[in-house]
Design a protein around this motif. Structure first.
Motif, mmCIF file in Angstrom:
data_model
loop_
_atom_site.group_PDB
_atom_site.id
_atom_site.type_symbol
_atom_site.label_atom_id
_atom_site.label_comp_id
_atom_site.label_asym_id
_atom_site.label_seq_id
_atom_site.Cartn_x
_atom_site.Cartn_y
_atom_site.Cartn_z
ATOM 1 N N SER A 35 0.811 -1.219 0.000
ATOM 2 C CA SER A 35 0.000 0.000 0.000
ATOM 3 C C SER A 35 0.843 1.268 0.000
ATOM 4 O O SER A 35 0.289 2.377 -0.092
ATOM 5 N N VAL A 36 2.176 1.125 0.123
ATOM 6 C CA VAL A 36 3.062 2.294 0.090
ATOM 7 C C VAL A 36 4.066 2.112 -1.040
ATOM 8 O O VAL A 36 4.315 0.998 -1.510
ATOM 9 N N SER A 37 4.653 3.210 -1.467
ATOM 10 C CA SER A 37 5.604 3.155 -2.576
ATOM 11 C C SER A 37 6.896 2.465 -2.169
ATOM 12 O O SER A 37 7.231 2.365 -0.982
ATOM 13 N N ALA A 38 7.632 1.995 -3.170
ATOM 14 C CA ALA A 38 8.894 1.311 -2.916
ATOM 15 C C ALA A 38 9.900 2.247 -2.237
ATOM 16 O O ALA A 38 10.642 1.839 -1.333
ATOM 17 N N ASP A 39 9.907 3.518 -2.665
ATOM 18 C CA ASP A 39 10.830 4.485 -2.060
ATOM 19 C C ASP A 39 10.512 4.695 -0.586
ATOM 20 O O ASP A 39 11.419 4.782 0.259
ATOM 21 N N LEU A 40 9.228 4.801 -0.286
ATOM 22 C CA LEU A 40 8.826 5.008 1.106
ATOM 23 C C LEU A 40 9.164 3.780 1.952
ATOM 24 O O LEU A 40 9.639 3.912 3.090
ATOM 25 N N ARG A 41 8.925 2.584 1.395
ATOM 26 C CA ARG A 41 9.274 1.362 2.123
ATOM 27 C C ARG A 41 10.754 1.332 2.431
ATOM 28 O O ARG A 41 11.175 0.961 3.536
ATOM 29 N N ALA A 42 11.571 1.733 1.453
ATOM 30 C CA ALA A 42 13.023 1.721 1.644
ATOM 31 C C ALA A 42 13.438 2.697 2.730
ATOM 32 O O ALA A 42 14.305 2.410 3.557
ATOM 33 N N ARG A 43 12.798 3.886 2.751
ATOM 34 C CA ARG A 43 13.145 4.889 3.748
ATOM 35 C C ARG A 43 12.770 4.416 5.156
ATOM 36 O O ARG A 43 13.519 4.591 6.114
ATOM 37 N N ILE A 44 11.596 3.819 5.240
ATOM 38 C CA ILE A 44 11.141 3.315 6.541
ATOM 39 C C ILE A 44 12.012 2.152 7.003
ATOM 40 O O ILE A 44 12.394 2.060 8.180
ATOM 41 N N HIS A 45 12.350 1.262 6.079
ATOM 42 C CA HIS A 45 13.208 0.129 6.420
ATOM 43 C C HIS A 45 14.568 0.618 6.913
ATOM 44 O O HIS A 45 15.136 0.067 7.872
ATOM 45 N N SER A 46 15.089 1.645 6.283
ATOM 46 C CA SER A 46 16.376 2.206 6.692
ATOM 47 C C SER A 46 16.296 2.757 8.113
ATOM 48 O O SER A 46 17.201 2.567 8.930
ATOM 49 N N ALA A 47 15.197 3.451 8.421
ATOM 50 C CA ALA A 47 15.023 4.004 9.760
ATOM 51 C C ALA A 47 14.894 2.899 10.803
ATOM 52 O O ALA A 47 15.462 2.979 11.900
ATOM 53 N N ILE A 48 14.156 1.855 10.469
ATOM 54 C CA ILE A 48 13.974 0.724 11.390
ATOM 55 C C ILE A 48 15.311 0.053 11.678
ATOM 56 O O ILE A 48 15.647 -0.253 12.827
ATOM 57 N N THR A 49 16.089 -0.147 10.614
ATOM 58 C CA THR A 49 17.388 -0.794 10.772
ATOM 59 C C THR A 49 18.329 0.071 11.601
ATOM 60 O O THR A 49 19.029 -0.427 12.501
ATOM 61 N N ASP A 50 18.332 1.344 11.318
ATOM 62 C CA ASP A 50 19.254 2.253 12.004
ATOM 63 C C ASP A 50 18.934 2.357 13.495
ATOM 64 O O ASP A 50 19.829 2.407 14.339
ATOM 65 N N LEU A 51 17.633 2.385 13.812
ATOM 66 C CA LEU A 51 17.223 2.531 15.208
ATOM 67 C C LEU A 51 17.134 1.206 15.959
ATOM 68 O O LEU A 51 17.055 1.188 17.185
ATOM 69 N N GLY A 52 17.150 0.101 15.220
ATOM 70 C CA GLY A 52 17.002 -1.199 15.869
ATOM 71 C C GLY A 52 15.592 -1.441 16.378
ATOM 72 O O GLY A 52 15.380 -2.138 17.371
ATOM 73 N N TYR A 53 14.615 -0.876 15.689
ATOM 74 C CA TYR A 53 13.223 -0.998 16.112
ATOM 75 C C TYR A 53 12.690 -2.396 15.842
ATOM 76 O O TYR A 53 12.910 -2.977 14.781
ATOM 77 N N ILE A 54 11.969 -2.949 16.835
ATOM 78 C CA ILE A 54 11.320 -4.252 16.678
ATOM 79 C C ILE A 54 9.822 -4.038 16.785
ATOM 80 O O ILE A 54 9.322 -3.628 17.846
ATOM 81 N N PRO A 55 9.061 -4.274 15.716
ATOM 82 C CA PRO A 55 7.610 -4.060 15.760
ATOM 83 C C PRO A 55 6.949 -4.915 16.829
ATOM 84 O O PRO A 55 7.373 -6.046 17.086
ATOM 85 N N ASP A 56 5.930 -4.389 17.451
ATOM 86 C CA ASP A 56 5.162 -5.107 18.456
ATOM 87 C C ASP A 56 4.225 -6.081 17.746
ATOM 88 O O ASP A 56 3.255 -5.678 17.112
ATOM 89 N N ALA A 57 4.519 -7.385 17.882
ATOM 90 C CA ALA A 57 3.723 -8.396 17.171
ATOM 91 C C ALA A 57 2.274 -8.378 17.621
ATOM 92 O O ALA A 57 1.354 -8.541 16.825
ATOM 93 N N ALA A 58 2.047 -8.179 18.929
ATOM 94 C CA ALA A 58 0.672 -8.173 19.430
ATOM 95 C C ALA A 58 -0.111 -7.002 18.859
ATOM 96 O O ALA A 58 -1.270 -7.136 18.460
ATOM 97 N N ALA A 59 0.548 -5.848 18.804
ATOM 98 C CA ALA A 59 -0.130 -4.665 18.267
ATOM 99 C C ALA A 59 -0.430 -4.840 16.780
ATOM 100 O O ALA A 59 -1.500 -4.470 16.299
ATOM 101 N N ARG A 60 0.518 -5.421 16.058
ATOM 102 C CA ARG A 60 0.299 -5.648 14.631
ATOM 103 C C ARG A 60 -0.851 -6.615 14.415
ATOM 104 O O ARG A 60 -1.641 -6.489 13.479
ATOM 105 N N ALA A 61 -0.941 -7.629 15.278
ATOM 106 C CA ALA A 61 -2.014 -8.610 15.153
ATOM 107 C C ALA A 61 -3.373 -7.944 15.376
ATOM 108 O O ALA A 61 -4.341 -8.227 14.665
ATOM 109 N N LEU A 62 -3.442 -7.053 16.386
ATOM 110 C CA LEU A 62 -4.694 -6.358 16.630
ATOM 111 C C LEU A 62 -5.063 -5.453 15.456
ATOM 112 O O LEU A 62 -6.226 -5.344 15.076
ATOM 113 N N SER A 63 -4.053 -4.818 14.873
ATOM 114 C CA SER A 63 -4.292 -3.898 13.772
ATOM 115 C C SER A 63 -4.749 -4.618 12.514
ATOM 116 O O SER A 63 -5.684 -4.200 11.835
ATOM 117 N N SER A 64 -4.070 -5.702 12.196
ATOM 118 C CA SER A 64 -4.347 -6.408 10.945
ATOM 119 C C SER A 64 -5.297 -7.583 11.111
ATOM 120 O O SER A 64 -5.728 -8.185 10.138
#
Length: 343
Positions: A35-64
């Motif tokens: 649902s998002v562009s490839a460029d945006l995905r790449a930018r977000i992925h870069s930020a996640i990698t740089d910060l070491g962010y781990i998505p909350d699986a429980a929150a994602r499950a509730l959302s999706s």
């Protein structure tokens, strides 16, 4: 240098700030990447990698409304075929972003039903079951909760629910038929315990059909059911081979049972295949390395379990998925079988 933030202290707002987007964009990129562009995905992925962010699986499950977890209940881990299948399944699911939750039932349908209920309560998206011997309670649970599931190891095109596997009856018929073609008329069987095991039951039926079509029968003392364990297989072989009236060939419920029969034949001073032909089923890794190497039926275990995973992933994505799929089983002729010397 500014110390890198730890994974526990980093939240979605920090990722959004680093990527220069809204938290809603982060959520869309994680839960619905397309649902998002490839460029945006790449930018977000870069930020996640740089910060070491781990998505909350429980929150994602509730959302999706999805946990991206597939459950699998197998009879036991004490079987090389199951280990191979689960490894292939886990590898495929991992590539699709799914986690595998595994349990063992000990060939007990009631235990299987309780395990499935626990898995459903933990939010699994789909379930893989071995065979088609399930309790009515389990079938009702899966129907009412609308949990997609598939039976592996069996091929039942007449059923309204999914299956992927072999026609065990036909495969065992082919195995026994091959021994008959070699001239054997005195054929015994060391089978797996058939209670609560529709695969074993089908293989037994296939052997009896092949014998009956050739006007042959199997004396009761030449038919023994055992667990899939080497010691039990050897004990069964001792019973077969200790009597003066012995078969010239033995069809085994799987390769492990065949290993036990071959070991015990050697202990009794018999030569395989000159004195006794031995037929396996499954084609485990060791079967081609034995001396003599084992003639067996090759079952493409990796393909079966991978296709089971593919069915669930496609079904959960709303894509067309084949309800029933039969994998080909092939006869692998090696050194443990030969023409009979009996007249």
């Amino acid at each position: 240098m500014k110390p890198r933030a730890s994974a526990k202290s980093v939240g979605i707002r920090e990722v959004a700030l680093r990527a220069g987007v809204s938290t809603a964009s982060i959520s869309r990129a994680l839960n619905k990447p397309d649902s998002v562009s490839a460029d945006l995905r790449a930018r977000i992925h870069s930020a996640i990698t740089d910060l070491g962010y781990i998505p909350d699986a429980a929150a994602r499950a509730l959302s999706s409304r999805r946990s991206h977890t597939i459950g699998a209940i197998i009879p036991t881990v004490d079987n090389a075929m199951f280990a191979r299948g689960i490894e292939a399944l886990q590898s495929y699911l991992s590539l699709q972003g799914y986690l595998l939750l595994l349990s063992t039932s000990g060939y007990d349908p009631e235990t299987e039903a309780r395990l499935a209920q626990n898995m459903v309560s933990r939010g699994i998206d789909g379930l893989i079951l071995r065979g088609d011997v399930h309790t009515d309670a389990l079938r009702k649970l899966l129907a009412t909760q609308r949990i997609p599931f598939i039976n592996v190891g069996v091929y039942h095109p007449d059923k309204p629910y999914a299956s992927v596997g072999t026609n065990n009856e036909a495969a065992a018929w082919r195995a026994c038929r091959y021994l008959i073609e070699l001239g054997h008329r005195r054929i015994g069987m060391v089978a797996a315990i058939s209670a609560q095991n529709d695969r074993a039951t089908a293989r037994i039926a296939g052997v009896h059909r092949a014998l009956a079509e050739s006007g042959l029968s199997m004396p009761p003392q030449w038919f023994i059911e055992v667990p899939y364990r080497l010691d039990d297989a050897r004990e069964a072989a001792r019973q077969l081979l200790a009597a003066p009236d012995k078969p010239t060939a033995v069809v085994c419920g799987n390769d492990v049972i065949a290993y036990g029969v071959m070991m015990e034949a050697e202990r009794h001073g018999l030569h395989v295949p000159q004195d006794l032909s031995v037929m396996g089923f499954d084609d485990l890794e060791w079967s081609r390395h034995l001396r003599p190497s084992l003639t067996t039926m090759h079952v493409p275990t990796d393909e079966i379990w991978t296709r089971a995973g593919q069915y669930l992933v496609k079904s959960l994505a709303g894509e067309p998925a084949t309800l029933h799929y039969e994998v080909d089983v092939s006869l692998v002729v090696r050194d443990s079988t030969a023409r009979t010397r009996a007249v």
